[in-house]
Scaffold this motif. Sequence first.
Motif: not given
Length: 312
Positions: A10-19, A233-234, A265-271, A289-293
């Motif tokens: 999943g991707i968490q997005l918040s806003t955009a300048p236009s439709g 997990c986010l 740490v499952p909330h960080a991904l490095i490498g 944890l199979s659904y990663v956001v």
Amino acid sequence: MAHDRPFRFGIQLSTAPSGAEWAALARKAEDLGYSTLFLPDHFGDQLAPLPAMQAAADATTELRVGALVFDNDFKHPVVLAKEIATVDVLSGGRVELGLGAGWMTTDYEQSGIPQDPPALRVSRMEESIAVLKGLFADGALDFAGEHYTITGLDGRPKPLQRPHPPLLVGGGGRRVLGIAAREAQIVGINPSLRSGRIDAETAADATAAATDRKLAWVREAAGARFPEIELSCLLFAVVETTDAAGTAELMAGVFGIPAEEVREVPHALIGTVEEMCDLLEARRERWGLSYVVVQGDAMDTMAPVVARLAGR
């Protein structure tokens, strides 16, 4: 671990300048292989979740949409049920219903909405889940609880997904995770946000050891339905680098743990991309944890990982 589900992202997005730009973001997420576009539910600089969810669904063909998560204190469950069912119908059954008890203190301070003690907010959310499920079900609902009273209301429209859109409940405390384990189809494993802000306490509760403890709570509360639950997990940090050890050293102070433990740490991904894929597979094996956001700023960084692992 009983969970051997294929990965989805999943991707968490918040806003955009236009439709038009919001629609383009949604199409990009779908094209990159993300399963779901989520929005937060706060009063800051972001689009309102429900109309943005519908716009994202209209711009795509398969992308699922949801909030991560709706604050139960902002909408009565009768109102939320009608709105969610409507978007589910209009999107062709692509809604995921994330619900939480509310946590961000500034939302309450700035809006004037009373921020009741955590135990009361969680109790209200638990009742709200029962109301939502009752309104999504066939027939009229009668419900008499401590916080909500519903009399002879047949929720309309009914959602396209039956018996209801997948319910996502996440948390870092034992009580919330217990409710999630009993009631939700998707359980989010989160750091504690009891303080109402992201702080040192939050970071300290994001470790691998804390996650071991939380999964044990979920397994115990879920009982026989545990294999049916999708675990999520986010990720708060996604860093593509050839120097994972050096990056972990820099982040060690944030989590208050040795650098060699940071990459667990499952909330960080490095490498590198390959290392990140290996880490996610190891976390699925350890915790299910199979659904990663991921956060919106990591959309492109994460894209090669999504391409390799989605559906596998």
